[in-house]
Design a protein around this motif. Structure first.
Motif, mmCIF file in Angstrom:
data_model
loop_
_atom_site.group_PDB
_atom_site.id
_atom_site.type_symbol
_atom_site.label_atom_id
_atom_site.label_comp_id
_atom_site.label_asym_id
_atom_site.label_seq_id
_atom_site.Cartn_x
_atom_site.Cartn_y
_atom_site.Cartn_z
ATOM 1 N N CYS A 293 0.837 -1.191 0.000
ATOM 2 C CA CYS A 293 0.000 0.000 0.000
ATOM 3 C C CYS A 293 0.877 1.248 0.000
ATOM 4 C CB CYS A 293 -0.892 -0.033 1.239
ATOM 5 S SG CYS A 293 -1.721 1.518 1.583
ATOM 6 N N CYS B 96 0.311 3.242 3.796
ATOM 7 C CA CYS B 96 0.885 2.721 5.045
ATOM 8 C C CYS B 96 2.162 1.927 4.778
ATOM 9 C CB CYS B 96 -0.137 1.861 5.776
ATOM 10 S SG CYS B 96 -0.616 0.363 4.898
ATOM 11 N N CYS C 120 -4.337 -0.362 0.445
ATOM 12 C CA CYS C 120 -4.688 -1.660 1.002
ATOM 13 C C CYS C 120 -6.118 -1.645 1.506
ATOM 14 C CB CYS C 120 -3.742 -2.002 2.149
ATOM 15 S SG CYS C 120 -3.949 -0.920 3.574
ATOM 16 N N CYS D 120 -6.923 3.772 4.042
ATOM 17 C CA CYS D 120 -5.670 4.326 3.541
ATOM 18 C C CYS D 120 -5.929 5.243 2.351
ATOM 19 C CB CYS D 120 -4.709 3.211 3.169
ATOM 20 S SG CYS D 120 -3.732 2.633 4.568
HETATM 21 ZN ZN ZN Z 1 -2.509 0.868 3.708
#
Ligand code: ZN
Length: 58
Positions: free
Chosen positions: A7, A10, A23, A27
């Motif tokens: 992702c 993150c 993800c 996010c």
């Molecule tokens: Zn993420």
């Protein structure tokens, strides 16, 4: 085959097909919020040059 991408927000969890390149919805929202915030500041708050501090010549 098929590399596992992380992702972009993150950078710890694998990308979910539904939220690429994130993800999760969370996010994605965080990333969008950050973008909006940055654009808002740039557009609404022009940084004055350090030289033009209100000087009053006598
Ligand atoms: Zn993420």
């Amino acid at each position: 085959m098929g590399e596992l991408r992380l992702c972009v927000q993150c950078r710890t969890r694998p990308v979910d097909e539904r939220w690429r390149p994130f993800c999760s919805e969370r996010c994605r929202n965080e990333d969008l919020a950050r973008w909006a915030d940055g654009r808002y500041r740039v557009a609404g708050e022009p940084v004055p040059p350090p030289d033009s501090d209100e000087e009053q010549p006598d």
